[in-house]
Design a protein around this motif. Structure first.
Motif, PDB file in Angstrom:
ATOM      1  N   LEU A   1       0.879  -1.167   0.000  1.00 53.13           N
ATOM      2  CA  LEU A   1       0.000   0.000   0.000  1.00 53.13           C
ATOM      3  C   LEU A   1       0.912   1.211   0.000  1.00 53.13           C
ATOM      4  CD1 LEU A   1      -3.077   0.866   0.256  1.00 53.13           C
ATOM      5  CD2 LEU A   1      -2.520   1.357   2.644  1.00 53.13           C
ATOM      6  N   ILE A   2       0.954   1.917  -1.124  1.00 51.58           N
ATOM      7  CA  ILE A   2       1.845   3.070  -1.217  1.00 51.58           C
ATOM      8  C   ILE A   2       1.014   4.329  -0.968  1.00 51.58           C
ATOM      9  CG2 ILE A   2       3.699   2.070  -2.583  1.00 51.58           C
ATOM     10  CD1 ILE A   2       2.395   2.815  -5.077  1.00 51.58           C
ATOM     11  N   VAL A   3       1.309   4.956   0.158  1.00 52.78           N
ATOM     12  CA  VAL A   3       0.447   6.053   0.622  1.00 52.78           C
ATOM     13  C   VAL A   3       0.941   7.359  -0.020  1.00 52.78           C
ATOM     14  CG1 VAL A   3      -0.659   7.145   2.620  1.00 52.78           C
ATOM     15  CG2 VAL A   3       0.103   4.756   2.770  1.00 52.78           C
ATOM     16  N   THR A   4       0.452   7.593  -1.222  1.00 54.16           N
ATOM     17  CA  THR A   4       0.898   8.764  -1.989  1.00 54.16           C
ATOM     18  C   THR A   4       0.563  10.078  -1.259  1.00 54.16           C
ATOM     19  OG1 THR A   4      -1.151   8.416  -3.224  1.00 54.16           O
ATOM     20  CG2 THR A   4       0.874   7.733  -4.292  1.00 54.16           C
ATOM     21  N   SER A   5      -0.552  10.088  -0.529  1.00 57.12           N
ATOM     22  CA  SER A   5      -0.911  11.314   0.202  1.00 57.12           C
ATOM     23  C   SER A   5       0.117  11.615   1.289  1.00 57.12           C
ATOM     24  CB  SER A   5      -2.303  11.181   0.819  1.00 57.12           C
ATOM     25  OG  SER A   5      -2.367  10.015   1.616  1.00 57.12           O
TER      26      SER A   5
END
Ligand code: HEM
Length: 426
Positions: free
Chosen positions: A327-331
């Motif tokens: 899960l890549i949390v771009t935010s």
């Protein structure tokens, strides 16, 4: 608890739960501890590795062979037998589109379908967006208050999405219900008792997409990105497959619509929470394009995205075995001090605002980003010109609980209609 690689899991990692209100209200704040102390951690509740820093996330986006996008549209919460049987009863078979397609299939398809996204092609849609924005504002400008989501920001991007895709205008309320069900089905955690209703909506959405596609095949010369794909299929059937067309017919509505509706609602909310910035924007609309980028950075509508590790590798010094889900949390990347100075500051003049990762990065970067930007700019142009005196009404914001698509379900604003600038002009 331990990671799949055998290391102990820290307490905060063990507690991480993206379906809780903390993440929903403010994802980058919710993972601040990780960004600062444990930038890559394993979440036992989710079964994913969570990545929170800008450079690590960019490295993942850059290498789409090691980090496959194939899980981007997978159900993040596995559903029970009953819901699965409901989906199967509709013949549900959402498969690869572009966003979740691996190489070598992805790039030739992306290239074949790119022309309708060129700046010249997008210009054709501008008058429609402008006209819609004006007529929706006309409907409520004398009321002194509005829920901008219900009364404007949900429907216009849906109308534009249908127009761009080439879908004849359909029952908006039904499509709204379908698209929320798709979001919950893909990125949410529906309770067992909700799963069946969600499955019916998603199944209906799938069949609806199939019917629309059949209709389009009767008239493949009509304008629209889907008809463009149908014509490309005649030349390159191995690149633009039937499965692609049916899956994109469904996923495309959500990709083009919900993302943009949410992004605009997030932007207006953020601007009105900073009244001085809002006033500056009203006084100098030339600032709007960069303000849109800063809104997408600070409070974008896609909070996190996914990848699947295809071979043993490392990110930021952490071993990730083949099969790891990310899960890549771009935010969170967008609030990383390592890339954005004073990252939490909302600064519409920030010179690297457009470095944000809200549209992803690299070979899968959002194809519709300039359409979304154009819509957001036009909405802000209309609001700053016609409703410079609007402010947020007191309210608590709610979100559809899910990892990825994020925007307030309602956005109440108010103003004094006697002070409407156009009354003074009249
Ligand atoms: C891909 C976000 C609007 C079409 C993506 C991705 C993200 C994203 C995060 C995945 C990027 C990656 O894996 O690197 C957004 C946001 C939008 C938006 C935040 C609005 C503010 C749109 C619109 C369209 C669109 C209006 C129009 C049709 C697509 C397509 C892809 C994509 C086709 C797949 C590209 C590929 O995999 O090659 N978008 N999107 N998006 N988006 Fe958007």
């Amino acid at each position: 608890e331990r990671t799949p690689t055998g290391c102990p899991v820290s307490q905060r990692a063990a507690e991480f739960d993206p379906f809780e209100d903390g993440y929903q209200q403010d994802p980058p704040e919710y993972v601040r501890w990780a960004r600062e102390q444990e930038p890559i951690f394993y979440s036992p509740k989710l079964g994913y590795w969570v990545i929170t820093r800008y450079d690590d996330i960019k490295a993942v986006f850059r290498d789409n062979l090691t980090f496959s996008p194939s899980n981007a549209l997978e159900k993040i919460t596995p559903t029970g037998d009953e819901a699965n049987a409901v989906l199967a009863s509709y013949g549900f078979a959402l498969n690869r589109t572009l966003v979740n397609e691996d190489e070598p299939a992805h790039m030739p398809r992306r290239r074949a379908l790119m022309d309708p996204f060129t700046p010249e092609a997008l210009k054709h849609h501008e008058p429609l967006v402008r006209e819609l924005a004006r007529s929706y504002v006309d409907r409520f400008i004398d009321d002194g208050k509005a829920d901008l989501v219900d009364q404007m920001l949900w429907e216009i991007p849906l109308t534009v999405a249908l127009h761009f895709l080439g879908v004849p205008e359909e029952d908006m309320d039904t499509l709204r219900k379908y698209s929320i069900a798709h979001t919950v089905n893909t990125w949410g955690r529906p309770k067992p008792e909700e799963q069946v209703a969600v499955a019916h909506a998603v199944g209906n959405f799938w069949q609806y997409a199939g019917k629309v596609l059949e209709k389009m095949r009767q008239d493949p010369d009509a304008p629209g990105w889907m008809q463009y794909g149908i014509r490309k299929q005649m030349q390159h059937p191995e690149v633009v497959t039937d499965s692609y067309l049916h899956s994109m017919m469904m996923a495309g509505i959500v990709a083009a619509h919900e993302t943009t509706a949410n992004a605009t609602a997030n932007a207006v909310k953020l601007l009105l929470q900073h009244p001085q910035v809002w006033q500056e924007l009203c006084e100098d609309p030339g600032l709007i394009p960069n303000a849109v980028e800063e809104c997408l950075r600070h409070n974008g509508s896609v909070a996190a995205w996914r990848r699947l590790v295809t071979k043993d590798t490392q990110v930021g010094g952490v071993d990730l075995p083949a099969g790891s889900r990310l899960l890549i949390v771009t935010s969170s990347a967008n609030h990383d001090e390592g890339h954005f100075s004073d990252a939490d500051l909302f600064d519409i003049r920030r010179d690297n605002a457009s470095d944000h990762l809200t549209f992803g990065y690299g070979s899968h970067q959002c194809m519709g980003k300039n359409l979304a930007r154009m819509e957001m700019q036009i909405f802000l142009e209309e609001f700053t010109r016609r409703l410079p005196h609007m402010r947020l009404s007191p309210q608590r914001f709610s979100y559809v609980p899910n990892t990825s698509f994020r925007g307030p379900e309602h956005l109440w604003v108010e103003w004094d209609p006697r002070a409407n600038p156009e009354r003074a002009d009249a």
